[in-house]
Design an enzyme around this catalytic site. Structure first.
Site, mmCIF file in Angstrom:
data_model
loop_
_atom_site.group_PDB
_atom_site.id
_atom_site.type_symbol
_atom_site.label_atom_id
_atom_site.label_comp_id
_atom_site.label_asym_id
_atom_site.label_seq_id
_atom_site.Cartn_x
_atom_site.Cartn_y
_atom_site.Cartn_z
ATOM 1 N N ASP A 1 0.916 -1.152 -0.226
ATOM 2 C CA ASP A 1 -0.054 -0.137 -0.092
ATOM 3 C C ASP A 1 0.872 1.255 0.014
ATOM 4 O O ASP A 1 1.922 1.126 0.653
ATOM 5 C CB ASP A 1 -0.717 0.005 1.160
ATOM 6 C CG ASP A 1 -1.650 -1.045 1.461
ATOM 7 O OD1 ASP A 1 -2.052 -1.472 2.617
ATOM 8 O OD2 ASP A 1 -2.258 -1.822 0.454
ATOM 9 N N ASP B 1 -0.856 7.818 7.837
ATOM 10 C CA ASP B 1 -0.570 6.552 8.387
ATOM 11 C C ASP B 1 0.809 6.574 9.383
ATOM 12 O O ASP B 1 0.994 5.687 10.341
ATOM 13 C CB ASP B 1 -0.077 5.589 7.196
ATOM 14 C CG ASP B 1 -1.333 5.073 6.525
ATOM 15 O OD1 ASP B 1 -1.329 5.009 5.357
ATOM 16 O OD2 ASP B 1 -2.390 4.975 7.118
ATOM 17 N N GLU C 1 0.747 -2.826 10.971
ATOM 18 C CA GLU C 1 0.498 -3.054 9.412
ATOM 19 C C GLU C 1 1.618 -2.237 8.626
ATOM 20 O O GLU C 1 1.835 -2.307 7.522
ATOM 21 C CB GLU C 1 -0.680 -2.477 8.845
ATOM 22 C CG GLU C 1 -1.016 -2.487 7.528
ATOM 23 C CD GLU C 1 -2.198 -1.667 6.841
ATOM 24 O OE1 GLU C 1 -2.578 -1.917 5.844
ATOM 25 O OE2 GLU C 1 -2.524 -0.706 7.581
ATOM 26 N N GLU C 2 2.133 -0.970 9.390
ATOM 27 C CA GLU C 2 3.330 -0.139 8.771
ATOM 28 C C GLU C 2 4.537 -0.474 9.005
ATOM 29 O O GLU C 2 5.409 0.096 8.464
ATOM 30 C CB GLU C 2 2.911 1.572 9.253
ATOM 31 C CG GLU C 2 1.673 1.900 8.964
ATOM 32 C CD GLU C 2 1.175 1.790 7.389
ATOM 33 O OE1 GLU C 2 0.133 1.822 7.213
ATOM 34 O OE2 GLU C 2 2.048 1.705 6.745
ATOM 35 N N ASP D 1 -3.423 -1.877 13.386
ATOM 36 C CA ASP D 1 -3.501 -1.270 12.284
ATOM 37 C C ASP D 1 -3.765 0.183 12.596
ATOM 38 O O ASP D 1 -4.678 0.710 13.176
ATOM 39 C CB ASP D 1 -4.536 -1.732 11.291
ATOM 40 C CG ASP D 1 -4.748 -0.915 10.088
ATOM 41 O OD1 ASP D 1 -5.683 -1.366 9.223
ATOM 42 O OD2 ASP D 1 -4.064 0.005 9.993
ATOM 43 N N LEU E 1 -3.865 3.132 11.024
ATOM 44 C CA LEU E 1 -5.061 3.813 10.500
ATOM 45 C C LEU E 1 -5.445 2.959 9.299
ATOM 46 O O LEU E 1 -5.114 2.897 8.433
ATOM 47 C CB LEU E 1 -4.216 5.009 9.936
ATOM 48 C CG LEU E 1 -5.418 6.285 9.832
ATOM 49 C CD1 LEU E 1 -5.414 6.833 11.308
ATOM 50 C CD2 LEU E 1 -5.136 7.099 8.725
ATOM 51 N N ASP E 2 -6.886 2.621 9.641
ATOM 52 C CA ASP E 2 -7.447 1.813 8.861
ATOM 53 C C ASP E 2 -8.327 2.562 7.959
ATOM 54 O O ASP E 2 -8.966 3.608 8.205
ATOM 55 C CB ASP E 2 -8.177 0.681 9.622
ATOM 56 C CG ASP E 2 -9.178 -0.052 8.594
ATOM 57 O OD1 ASP E 2 -10.552 0.237 8.684
ATOM 58 O OD2 ASP E 2 -8.694 -0.994 7.632
ATOM 59 N N GLU F 1 -6.230 -6.797 11.614
ATOM 60 C CA GLU F 1 -7.423 -6.271 11.039
ATOM 61 C C GLU F 1 -8.600 -7.165 11.485
ATOM 62 O O GLU F 1 -9.632 -6.852 12.506
ATOM 63 C CB GLU F 1 -7.467 -6.001 9.616
ATOM 64 C CG GLU F 1 -6.732 -5.098 9.316
ATOM 65 C CD GLU F 1 -6.627 -4.579 7.806
ATOM 66 O OE1 GLU F 1 -6.560 -3.342 7.388
ATOM 67 O OE2 GLU F 1 -6.572 -5.469 7.007
#
Ligand code: FBP
Length: 396
Positions: free
Chosen positions: A130, A136, A159-160, A180, A182-183, A341
């Site tokens: 992404d 993020d 996630e990052e 996560d 920032l979803d 998530e």
């Protein structure tokens, strides 16, 4: 100074004005006299009404002021929960309050993203391919800083971050956190609701924290939650027993308990899926969507899809229905990530009386094998998810 004519004219004006004044005064007095009588009557009744109103307003005001004076905040609620466990040392309380702080910081940044120049991209790509948004990165750092501060979390997964995040000098290793930060990143610049998702596990061997602590089954979660940054900021939390929602009161900067013991409706009238991928859906999903649109009885389900999983799940929790992100030909494992998530949100949906399924097994029963693995999913009202499961069962 004034000619006689002018003097005469001025006298006339004054007389007229005086007359007018008197008339008004008289009229007013007469009127008021009448009015006064009426008013007296009206006043009495209004006073009664007003009194009632005043009492009500006073009551309401006093209730609000009492509530303001004695709000059931998230911090207090967490403390109360801790008291249920006499042996608890307060580490989870400290951790949850640090996550709460991180969500407040992110909420403020999200609200002011346009002002603080936090819209747009950083130009980097994360492990999942992404494009990383500025918000993020900001959110990721906020979560890492706040959680590291507790001294009880030696390892995290985000996630990052491609690999697990090791926290140096963690003096009391006890928990690990998956999140996560920032979803719904694709919605940031369009000011559509976005969120933060987190899950907390116990470290299996505090002396040797490792990635396997992060790869625990979702059913092993101690606590999970999400914050949603929409027209109000909410934080929804569960320890697996009940689900409660808190709304951020910007005036006092505290999350206030507003949604007690959320229960998802048994069956819903909404289906939520990115139908843009329809050509790649398998037979079961295609059949199910057809049924949603052409029910044998009753009215068709409404299609709702925000494209931020937190927001779609939040709506599903409150209104019922089903949220789906199935496998597609391009992404045979779907898009959404199991660790940070699906598992935390599945823990919430199940605690609220709903179901979180792969189509044939509970999401929470899956054994994760890698930090960023993806998994097709069906979340929502029991009856709706069971209908999908029955369709899959009928194809095997
Ligand atoms: P991130 O934004 O954290 O990468 O999350 C993925 C996500 O945005 C989910 O919130 C959402 O449900 C899904 O992707 C939307 O995907 P798509 O645009 O393919 O429908």
């Amino acid at each position: 100074m004034f000619s006689s004519k002018k003097r005469h004219f001025r006298k006339e004006i004054e007389k007229k004005f005086l007359k007018l004044k008197k008339a008004c005064f008289f009229f007013w007095n007469k009127k008021t006299l009448v009015l006064k009588k009426q008013a007296w009557f009206v006043c009495c009744s209004t006073l009664v009404v007003k009194k009632k109103k005043i009492i009500c307003t006073f009551k309401r005001k006093s209730i609000i002021s009492i509530k303001k004076k004695d709000p059931s905040t998230l911090s207090r609620w967490i403390l109360k929960e801790q008291q249920k466990y006499p042996k608890a040392k307060g580490d989870l309380t400290v951790l949850l309050n640090s996550v709460q702080l991180a969500c407040k910081i992110i909420a403020n940044a999200a609200k002011g993203a346009g002002i603080y120049n936090l819209y747009g991209i950083t130009g980097e790509e994360n492990k999942s391919g992404d494009i990383v948004k500025k918000l993020d990165t900001f959110s990721n750092e906020s979560m890492i800083n706040c959680i590291s501060f507790t001294g009880t979390v030696p390892i995290m997964a985000s996630e990052e971050a491609e690999n697990s995040i090791i926290v140096p000098n963690c003096d009391q290793p006890k928990y690990c956190v998956v999140f996560d930060p920032l979803d719904g990143s694709s919605n940031i610049d369009a000011n559509v609701s976005i969120g933060t998702i987190f899950g907390i596990y116990r470290i299996e061997d505090p002396k040797k924290p490792q990635d396997s602590d992060l790869l625990q089954k979702g059913e092993k979660l101690v606590c999970s939650g999400y914050a949603m940054y929409g027209h109000s900021t909410m934080l929804v939390l569960t320890f697996g027993d009940e689900v409660n929602g808190f709304t951020l009161d910007p005036q006092i900067g505290e999350f206030i308990l507003t949604h007690r013991r959320i229960q998802i409706p048994e069956k819903g009238s909404i289906y939520s899926i990115n139908e843009g991928n329809a050509k790649d859906f398998d037979k079961v999903v295609t059949t199910f969507i057809h049924r949603c649109k052409n029910p044998t009885k009753g009215s068709p389900k409404k299609a709702r899809y925000i494209g931020s999983m937190v927001a779609d799940i939040h709506r599903t929790l409150l209104y019922g229905g089903i949220f789906m992100y199935p496998a597609t030909k391009d992404s045979p494992n779907g898009k959404l990530r199991l660790l940070y998530e699906l598992n935390p949100l599945a823990f919430i949906v199940e605690a609220a009386g709903g179901k979180a399924s792969t189509g044939s097994a509970p999401i929470l029963s899956l054994q994760p094998t890698s930090l960023h693995q993806r998994q097709p999913c069906f979340f929502g009202s029991k009856a709706d998810v069971e209908e999908i499961e029955a369709l899959y069962a009928s194809t095997t």
